[in-house]
Each structure stands twice: as structure tokens, then as C-alpha cells.
Design an enzyme around this catalytic site. Structure first.
Site, PDB file in Angstrom:
ATOM      1  CD  GLU A 178      -1.488   2.366   1.930  1.00 28.56           C
ATOM      2  OE1 GLU A 178      -2.255   3.374   2.126  1.00 28.56           O
ATOM      3  OE2 GLU A 178      -0.300   2.312   2.481  1.00 28.56           O
ATOM      4  CD  GLU A 179       2.890   3.392   3.883  1.00 26.56           C
ATOM      5  OE1 GLU A 179       2.678   4.257   3.356  1.00 26.56           O
ATOM      6  OE2 GLU A 179       2.187   3.127   5.277  1.00 26.56           O
TER       7      GLU A 179
END
Length: 582
Positions: A178-179
Site C-alpha cells: 500500500e505504501e
């Protein structure tokens, strides 16, 4: 959540991270405003989720990061160990768990998404709850986003513990990468067929739900999907606001782009709390909601325990309102095995009839499966699924080298609800003891399977070294009150004259007194075979031996457990375990 990304550039990374702090008690929330103090939470027919258990998961995620360079980034071992920890908890609770490799669009070396579904409820109506499990490289990501991941894990375990009747399916997702741009959730959504997408009635996202100076924010506050979540926080007098800071910056955006209704809780990242919000919620005006956002200080000391508690109970309330029913399922069935057991010689087979009956409503399709079979035993069904009211023949086949003993098998029938039956297989014979080694992956070189428990302790960690190879199990070593435990189940063949457990253990400690503050126990089943402590510390590995002869002919769980007190650290480093029979 992705830092510094505007709404126009919504594919930036969406999670928040931080660094590992060994001894961190959860931080108290800012003092709530008077309105919050005046109103108590509604029952909402959902059980209270124990926030101390959520915090225990956060402690484990922090420890995993500490053992892997201070991070749980998606491409590192810290992320993979986080996946193993969550997966083992869910599998033990009865979830159908799948690791989904991200084969396109993710960072090089990114670990898998983890998907878990509770196998009850209407498969045409799915409510999904998700959070990202990775951190940034700069820290362990305990608020961003251990908070969302741990809250969902304990909500899932609470659902399994209470085992209510389900009106709909509940599916949980822990997202990779996600990052780096919402990549794991994007891959998952793109992998769904149009039919599968339409089955997901709403997706709920939880990213940074324990910010120390946080506010109470809801994604798409006025939407129909948000109403169960808003109702819970409204009843607490929290007066939640729209999550404008997080718009397009977390995994809900992947689902939103596919036309799936979304909502979720958040408590804020690097944006600053306004004076009006501080007056309403407490905390400090003109200060970031999370001053450790994407930094090494995002550890277990960076957690607002009050906000975390309000969030996880709101998650459970929403799940119960949407997916749980108090009524008996409209369509239900029974499941039984006749005979309920069988005795065979190694190399032969036994059969039993798996019968079903419609107990309410209409007949339904029941998918059959079995678990608990030992090495050398296979189970098959003919047919593999039946319409309730019909039966199937289950065949249990043993190999010539199957160890003698008694084995309980669990037969599962899955339709709109799930039922189980037990079949006990007994294998006769004296068995063979030609130098067998019974433990699998005793040197931990092939990952974590089939070890269960706190498998985040298994890996190649900086600060300790292996006895051989590159991987080991580092139990303890925190310097605060904690317990690590790993286990593996083995069957000791009945024909053996002797069985021996050997393992290599390195104990190092900062304790100076000759008092057993921190302990290491080895158990066979519920029996403690030995207890070591910080007083047994030595400069290197020592091989230790335990007699398992009394367990010949039995199936036993071997458990290694390290327990530390609240003071100085003691590390119990385990490697090259083996069970030899002769």
C-alpha cells in the site's frame, strides 16, 4: 496512507509507518470533550472486542519489525513474518485463508495479500473489511497501519469465537504494498470477475485508527455504506467528520474505482488538528494528528488506546449489523459420519458414509472436505459435493509407512452455513523406526510452515545468528513483559523403542542476578518437559536433549515457549530441532 499526495494523484502510497520501540505501553488518548464523557456506547448486539488483545497483536508486529531492521516494508522479511503471524491466527480460528501473490503492479519482491473468509452466510452478499499490513521502510508502522491490521485480526477472532448465525459472508483483506501506491488492493480488485465484484456489497477500510492526537474521521460520511459506522460513533457523542485528508490515499480507493461502495474509520496522519476539533475531541490544536507519521517513532508507544478501542468496537458493531442474524438460517442441514471411525492396517483403506439432511428451508449444495489427516493418509469424497438430503462415500487411504496410532479427522460440510463431524482413524501395526526424523523444518530454513503460533519469531534476524544455515527462531528478547510460543504436531510411531527430541538453544541475557526472571519451556502436549531461564545463559549454542519415549504411539504437540518479565531482556534463540526415533 500515502504522504504528500493530492487528490488528483491518488495512486500514491496510502499507509503510515514508524519505528520499533522495545518497551512501549500504549499511550492514553487525549482527554475527551465533555460530550464524549456524557454518553456511553450502545450494545449494538455486537460483543465488546478486547482492546488489550488488539494491543498484544501490535506488540507482536512491533517485535517482528525490530527483528527485521526496524520495518515491515512489503518487500522485506518483516512483512512476510507479519503475514505468517496473522495467517496462523486466522487458520486456527477456522477461517478459509488464502495468500494472493501480487504478480503485477507491485514493488519487486513484495509479499502477498492475505485474504480470509468466514465460511458461513450468503455467498451472494459479501461485506469486506480491509487494511494494509505493510509499513514504510523508515519504521515499523504500528499506527500506520498495525492499528487497522490488528483491529481487524481481533475482530475476526471475536467473530469466530462467538460463531453467530450469519446472514451474509464476511471477508477480510490485509493488503501488501500500500505504501508504494495501493498496489496490493489494486491487484486484488482487478483480479475479481464482474460477478465477484457485484457480490461485494460494501468495502470498509481501516488505516491509522489510533493516532495519538487524532480525530474521528469516516470515509464518505454521508453515504449509505457509512451509516452503521457513523451510528456507533454518534452514540458515543464523537461527532465524526469526513476523512478529507485520506481521500484517495488508502486501499478503499481501489474498491471505489471499481464501483464498490466504501467507507471506513481513520484518526488522521500529518494534517494538523484545528482548534474546533481540539475543543470537540480533546488533544492539541495546530499539531499533527500523528506526529510520528512515516517515522521510526511509530512504535507501540505511538498508540491512542482510547481511539483504538472506539474504532475496533465500531468495526464489530458494523459487522454485526450488516452480516449477523439472530434467526435460524432459512436453509440449514445436518452432517454425520457412519460409522464414526475405522481401524486399518498401514497400506489399506477405510470408508464411511457422510450423510446430510435438510433441517430447515430448502435443500442446498454442500461442499465436503476433511482436515487433520497425518502424513501418509489421504481423504477423498465421492461425490465431492451433495445436495442436502443425500450422502457421499468418504475414503480414507493410508500409505504403507503410515505411523500406527489414533487420528481424529474433521469432516466439514460447507453450504450457506457450515457443519462438521468427526471420524476417528485407527492405524494398526508395529510401525517402522528406521532412523526416522519426525520434525519438519526443524532448522527453519524453508519458511515458517508447518510451525504454528508466533511464527514472526522465525527468520533471519539482525542481532542473532543461526546455529546452521541462516534462519532460526528468536523467542523473547524484548526487555518487557511478553510471551513467544511456536509449536509443531508429530506422531511418534507405535513400534519404536526410543524417541528423542534434540534442539540447539542459545540463551543470552541482560539480567545479572542469579534469579529466574525469564523462562523457556518445552512441552509435549500439556506436560512441561523442561524449564530453562536467564540463569542458563551461555556464550553460544548448547544442544539439549529430551526423552520422548513415553509418547510412543501418540500424536503430540511440541511447544517451545519463552516468557519475559517486565525488566531486562533475555533472548532464547532456537535452531536445528529434531525428533529422532529408533
Amino acid at each position: 496512507m500515502v504522504a504528500g499526495i493530492s487528490l488528483v494523484a491518488t495512486l500514491g502510497a496510502a499507509g503510515l509507518t514508524a519505528a520499533p520501540t522495545a518497551a512501549a505501553a500504549p499511550q492514553a488518548a487525549p482527554a475527551p470533550g465533555p460530550l464524549v464523557r456524557a454518553i456511553s456506547a450502545p450494545a449494538a448486539d455486537a460483543p465488546d472486542v478486547d482492546v488489550t488483545k488488539v494491543q498484544a497483536h501490535l506488540t507482536e508486529l512491533n517485535a517482528i519489525a525490530s527483528r527485521n531492521g526496524g520495518t515491515r516494508k512489503s518487500s522485506g522479511q518483516g512483512y512476510r513474518d507479519s503475514v505468517a503471524y496473522v495467517k496462523n491466527k486466522l487458520q486456527a480460528a477456522g477461517y478459509t485463508v488464502t495468500e494472493q501473490p501480487c504478480t503485477s503492479g507491485c514493488a519487486t519482491g513484495a509479499g502477498p495479500n492475505l485474504i480470509a473468509e468466514w465460511p458461513q452466510g450468503d455467498t451472494a452478499k459479501v461485506y469486506m473489511f480491509g487494511s494494509h499490513l505493510d509499513s514504510v521502510a523508515a519504521g515499523p508502522g504500528i499506527n500506520d497501519n498495525g492499528s487497522g491490521s490488528a483491529a481487524l485480526l481481533e475482530t475476526a477472532l471475536t467473530l469466530a469465537e462467538h460463531h453467530p448465525a450469519m446472514a451474509a459472508r464476511v471477508r477480510f483483506g490485509w493488503w501488501t504494498d500500500e505504501e508504494q501506491g495501493l498496489n496490493g488492493s489494486d491487484f486484488y480488485v482487478n483480479s475479481l470477475s464482474s460477478t465477484e465484484r457485484t457480490r461485494i456489497k460494501a468495502y470498509y477500510n481501516f488505516d491509522m485508527i489510533a493516532s495519538t492526537n487524532g480525530g474521528y474521521f469516516i470515509n464518505h460520511l454521508t453515504s449509505a455504506a457509512a451509516q452503521p459506522m457513523k451510528a456507533y460513533w454518534d452514540a458515543l457523542g464523537l461527532q465524526p467528520e469526513e476523512n478529507t485528508e485520506g481521500a484517495g490515499r488508502s486501499d478503499d480507493y481501489s474498491f471505489e474505482q471499481a464501483g464498490i461502495p466504501t467507507s471506513g474509520y481513520a484518526m488522521g496522519a500529518s494534517a494538523r488538528k484545528t482548534a474546533a476539533q481540539a475543543a470537540k475531541w480533546g488533544g492539541t490544536a495546530n499539531r499533527a494528528y500523528d506526529s510520528c507519521y512515516h517515522q521510526s517513532c511509530d512504535t507501540t508507544s505511538n498508540i491512542n488506546s482510547t481511539g483504538l478501542n472506539r474504532s475496533v468496537d465500531g468495526i464489530a458493531s458494523t459487522l454485526w449489523k450488516l452480516a449477523v442474524t439472530d434467526s435460524t438460517p432459512a436453509n440449514d442441514f445436518s452432517l454425520s459420519a457412519s460409522p464414526a471411525g475405522g481401524t486399518v492396517d498401514p497400506g489399506t483403506s477405510a470408508t464411511t458414509t457422510i450423510a446430510t439432511a435438510t433441517t430447515s428451508g430448502s435443500a442446498q449444495t454442500v461442499q465436503l472436505s476433511a482436515s487433520g489427516a497425518p502424513a501418509g493418509v489421504t481423504v477423498s469424497f465421492s461425490p465431492g459435493s451433495v445436495t442436502s438430503g443425500n450422502s457421499s462415500t468418504m475414503t480414507v487411504a493410508t500409505a504403507a509407512g503410515t505411523a500406527p496410532g489414533s487420528y481424529p479427522l474433521t469432516v466439514t460440510g460447507t453450504g450457506s452455513v457450515t457443519h462438521t463431524a468427526t471420524y476417528t482413524l485407527t492405524v494398526r501395526g508395529t510401525g517402522s523406526c528406521s532412523g526416522q526424523q519426525l520434525l519438519t523444518n526443524g532448522g527453519f530454513e524453508t519458511g515458517t510452515s508447518p510451525w504454528t503460533g508466533d511464527t514472526g519469531a522465525i527468520g533471519s534476524h539482525a542481532g542473532q545468528s543461526a546455529h546452521s544455515g541462516s534462519r532460526f527462531a528468536w523467542l523473547g528478547g524484548y526487555g518487557y513483559s511478553a510471551t513467544d510460543s511456536i509449536a509443531q504436531t508429530v506422531t511418534v510411531p507405535a513400534g519404536c523403542a526410543k524417541a528423542t527430541l534434540t534442539y540447539w538453544l542459545h540463551i543470552d541475557t541482560d539480567e545479572t542476578d542469579r534469579v529466574a526472571y525469564d523462562t523457556f519451556k518445552v512441552k509435549a502436549g500439556s506436560t512441561t518437559l523442561t524449564t530453562l531461564s536467564n540463569t542458563d545463559a551461555a556464550s553460544g549454542y548448547v544442544q539439549r536433549t529430551l526423552d520422548l519415549t513415553p509418547y510412543i504411539g501418540q500424536r503430540i504437540a511440541l511447544t517451545f515457549t519463552a516468557t519475559e518479565d517486565s525488566g531486562l531482556q533475555t533472548s532464547f534463540v532456537l535452531d536445528d530441532a529434531a525428533v529422532q526415533v529408533s
